[in-house]
Design a protein around this motif. Structure first.
Motif, short mmCIF file in Angstrom:
data_model
loop_
_atom_site.label_atom_id
_atom_site.label_comp_id
_atom_site.label_asym_id
_atom_site.label_seq_id
_atom_site.Cartn_x
_atom_site.Cartn_y
_atom_site.Cartn_z
N VAL A 211 0.84 -1.20 0.00
CA VAL A 211 0.00 0.00 0.00
C VAL A 211 0.87 1.25 0.00
O VAL A 211 0.64 2.20 -0.76
CB VAL A 211 -0.94 0.00 1.22
N LEU A 212 1.89 1.24 0.84
CA LEU A 212 2.74 2.42 0.96
C LEU A 212 3.58 2.65 -0.29
O LEU A 212 3.86 3.80 -0.66
CB LEU A 212 3.62 2.30 2.21
N ARG A 213 3.95 1.58 -0.96
CA ARG A 213 4.63 1.75 -2.25
C ARG A 213 3.67 2.41 -3.25
O ARG A 213 4.08 3.29 -4.03
CB ARG A 213 5.12 0.41 -2.78
N ALA A 214 2.40 2.01 -3.20
CA ALA A 214 1.41 2.63 -4.09
C ALA A 214 1.24 4.11 -3.76
O ALA A 214 1.03 4.93 -4.66
CB ALA A 214 0.08 1.90 -3.97
N VAL A 215 1.34 4.47 -2.48
CA VAL A 215 1.29 5.88 -2.11
C VAL A 215 2.47 6.63 -2.73
O VAL A 215 2.31 7.69 -3.33
CB VAL A 215 1.32 6.04 -0.57
N SER A 216 3.66 6.04 -2.62
CA SER A 216 4.86 6.70 -3.14
C SER A 216 4.79 6.89 -4.66
O SER A 216 5.05 7.98 -5.17
CB SER A 216 6.09 5.87 -2.76
N THR A 217 4.43 5.84 -5.38
CA THR A 217 4.37 5.96 -6.84
C THR A 217 3.19 6.81 -7.28
O THR A 217 3.27 7.53 -8.29
CB THR A 217 4.30 4.57 -7.49
N GLY A 218 2.09 6.76 -6.53
CA GLY A 218 0.95 7.60 -6.86
C GLY A 218 1.28 9.08 -6.67
O GLY A 218 0.88 9.93 -7.48
N ARG A 219 2.02 9.38 -5.62
CA ARG A 219 2.44 10.76 -5.42
C ARG A 219 3.40 11.21 -6.51
O ARG A 219 3.41 12.39 -6.88
CB ARG A 219 3.08 10.92 -4.04
N ALA A 220 4.21 10.30 -7.01
CA ALA A 220 5.09 10.66 -8.13
C ALA A 220 4.26 11.13 -9.32
O ALA A 220 4.59 12.13 -9.97
CB ALA A 220 5.96 9.48 -8.51
N ALA A 221 3.16 10.42 -9.58
CA ALA A 221 2.26 10.84 -10.67
C ALA A 221 1.64 12.20 -10.36
O ALA A 221 1.49 13.04 -11.24
CB ALA A 221 1.19 9.78 -10.90
N ASP A 222 1.29 12.41 -9.09
CA ASP A 222 0.74 13.71 -8.69
C ASP A 222 1.74 14.83 -8.93
O ASP A 222 1.39 15.89 -9.48
CB ASP A 222 0.40 13.70 -7.19
N LEU A 223 2.99 14.63 -8.51
CA LEU A 223 3.99 15.69 -8.64
C LEU A 223 4.31 15.97 -10.10
O LEU A 223 4.52 17.12 -10.49
CB LEU A 223 5.25 15.32 -7.86
N SER A 224 4.35 14.92 -10.92
CA SER A 224 4.57 15.14 -12.35
C SER A 224 3.41 15.92 -12.96
O SER A 224 3.61 16.79 -13.82
CB SER A 224 4.73 13.80 -13.07
N PHE A 225 2.19 15.64 -12.49
CA PHE A 225 1.03 16.38 -12.98
C PHE A 225 1.11 17.85 -12.57
O PHE A 225 0.83 18.75 -13.37
CB PHE A 225 -0.25 15.75 -12.45
N ALA A 259 8.42 9.61 -2.11
CA ALA A 259 7.78 10.09 -3.34
C ALA A 259 8.72 10.95 -4.17
O ALA A 259 8.65 10.95 -5.40
CB ALA A 259 6.51 10.87 -3.00
N ALA A 260 9.61 11.70 -3.50
CA ALA A 260 10.58 12.50 -4.25
C ALA A 260 11.46 11.61 -5.10
O ALA A 260 11.73 11.90 -6.28
CB ALA A 260 11.43 13.33 -3.28
N ALA A 261 11.92 10.49 -4.51
CA ALA A 261 12.74 9.54 -5.27
C ALA A 261 11.91 8.88 -6.37
O ALA A 261 12.39 8.71 -7.50
CB ALA A 261 13.32 8.50 -4.34
N SER A 262 10.68 8.50 -6.06
CA SER A 262 9.81 7.88 -7.07
C SER A 262 9.57 8.83 -8.23
O SER A 262 9.51 8.40 -9.40
CB SER A 262 8.48 7.48 -6.44
N THR A 263 9.43 10.11 -7.94
CA THR A 263 9.23 11.09 -9.00
C THR A 263 10.45 11.18 -9.90
O THR A 263 10.33 11.25 -11.14
CB THR A 263 8.92 12.48 -8.39
N MET A 264 11.64 11.13 -9.31
CA MET A 264 12.86 11.16 -10.12
C MET A 264 12.97 9.92 -10.99
O MET A 264 13.44 10.00 -12.14
CB MET A 264 14.08 11.31 -9.23
N LEU A 265 12.54 8.78 -10.47
CA LEU A 265 12.58 7.55 -11.27
C LEU A 265 11.64 7.63 -12.47
O LEU A 265 11.93 7.10 -13.54
CB LEU A 265 12.20 6.35 -10.40
N ALA A 266 10.50 8.32 -12.27
CA ALA A 266 9.48 8.34 -13.32
C ALA A 266 9.58 9.54 -14.25
O ALA A 266 9.05 9.49 -15.37
CB ALA A 266 8.09 8.33 -12.66
#
Length: 400
Positions: A211-225, A259-266
């Motif tokens: 669940v928490l991984r989904a939060v992190s990757t979901g926030r990456a999508a939010d920040l990119s948006f 999420a900051a790291a996930s955003t950089m990955l994406a």
């Protein structure tokens, strides 16, 4: 839900509010009833920004029509509330911006049963330094995307956002729908933390981490948006022309740091990142993050991610660009937010496991975050990042 993960996840984030009531770093304090306390001080104020610019702010309501909300699909498209802090002309603007609404403050306090100890009106009336309607400063400035901890409102990172704006950064602080104790949306809606309930209902630690991984990757999508809406062809903010889209960083606290790291990955548009005391719920791959710089800033006690699990040690090994792993003596998980400073002004007890003062907490957080951004988004070498500094004896360089 394990006590270990409570310190990093939805229910854990709310325990930060124990800083506003009593010393509480033990399992008993985290789970037991809040002790009674004397009435707190009547007013609180964030520390003054340290940069040369005045600070303006504007709140944006953004909707990503390409995605349904992951936590409440029946609610429709994914919604975000974003506070933009920006360099402004001195003397412009009207009233100081509110810290948060009284209802947001009340829900934040209710989350730990503290609404009878600290009045919501005291928290919501915290004096800020940003002004609404301020005229944007001339020039083009780097953009910082800022994400708070899980279950924690974006307002708790206001001191950092104001300071960065005063130093010449545009800062977009994001409340992710259904991931905070309470987020006010237009029309009188206040959305609570449905995602916290999902994490809390996970049958085991592995499911909870999913669940928490989904939060992190979901926030990456939010920040990119948010990046799209601030720098795209039809920007959502009238002063978006002041953003230099070639200089962008993602910064977050707790799961916001993940999420900051996930955003950089994406998203290759993000040039640098900072994780402030957050477990990497999306592991950094052996291939790294494209050689881009990354700062890990955390506590030096048994509460920091590197000692709770292997994510910081593994993340450190897989970072393939400029990197620093800094820990702060006497700090706690919420040292990197506004909360210790507010508690200090309220004259409330110090957590014995995190005795660093609120004043020093904010000075260190602001100083090292700004130094990293100045070095990597502005190309200005910062000696503060070279090694231990006599003026900051609390900061320890790990794995030099």
């Amino acid at each position: 839900m394990t006590m270990r993960l409570r310190r990093r996840t939805a229910v854990a984030a709310l325990s930060a509010l124990l800083l506003l009531a009593a010393p509480a770093a033990t399992a008993q304090a985290l789970s037991g009833p809040a002790p009674s306390q004397a009435a707190p001080a009547a007013t609180t104020e964030l520390p003054r920004p340290t940069g040369p610019y005045a600070v303006g702010t504007e709140v944006l309501h953004l909707t990503d029509h390409s995605r349904a909300d992951p936590w409440v699909p029946e609610a429709g498209d994914r919604e975000l509330m974003v506070s933009v802090h920006y360099p402004a002309r001195v003397g412009s603007g009207s009233a100081r911006a509110p810290y948060m609404s009284t209802e947001e403050a009340r829900l934040m306090l209710v989350g730990r049963g503290l609404d009878g100890i600290v009045p919501a009106s005291v928290v919501s009336a915290t004096s800020t330094h940003a002004r609404t309607g301020a005229v944007a400063a001339r020039g083009r400035f780097p953009l910082v995307l800022l994400s708070p901890g899980f279950g924690t409102p974006r307002a708790t990172l206001t001191s950092l956002a104001e300071d960065l704006a005063s130093r010449g950064y545009v800062v977009a602080s994001v409340d992710h729908a259904y991931e905070s104790t309470g987020t006010a949306f237009p029309g009188g809606r206040v959305l609570t933390c449905a995602a916290c309930d999902v994490a809390d209902a996970a049958p085991d630690e592995e499911a909870e981490r999913a669940v928490l991984r989904a939060v992190s990757t979901g926030r990456a999508a939010d920040l990119s948006f948010v990046l799209d809406r601030l720098t795209g062809p039809r920007p959502a903010w009238a002063d978006s022309r002041m953003i230099d889209r070639r200089r962008v960083a993602a910064v977050g606290h707790s799961i916001g740091g993940s999420a900051a790291a996930s955003t950089m990955l994406a998203d290759p548009r993000v040039d640098a990142g900072i994780n402030m005391d957050g477990t990497f719920f999306e592991p950094l791959p052996p291939s790294g993050i494209g050689g881009r710089p990354f700062l890990m800033l955390g506590t030096d006690t048994g509460h920091h991610p590197g000692s709770l699990d292997t994510s910081w040690a593994e993340g450190w090994q897989n970072l393939d660009g400029w990197k620093r792993w800094l820990t702060v003596k006497g700090s706690g998980h919420f040292t990197f937010t506004d909360l210790p400073g507010l508690a200090e002004q309220l004259g409330l007890p110090v957590d014995p496991e995190a005795p660093l003062s609120g004043t020093r907490s904010m000075q260190i957080t602001r100083g090292y975050v700004a130094a990293f951004l100045d070095q990597h988004l502005r190309g200005r070498h910062q000696h503060l990042l070279d090694g231990p500094a006599p003026g900051n004896p609390e900061v320890v360089f790990q794995h030099p």
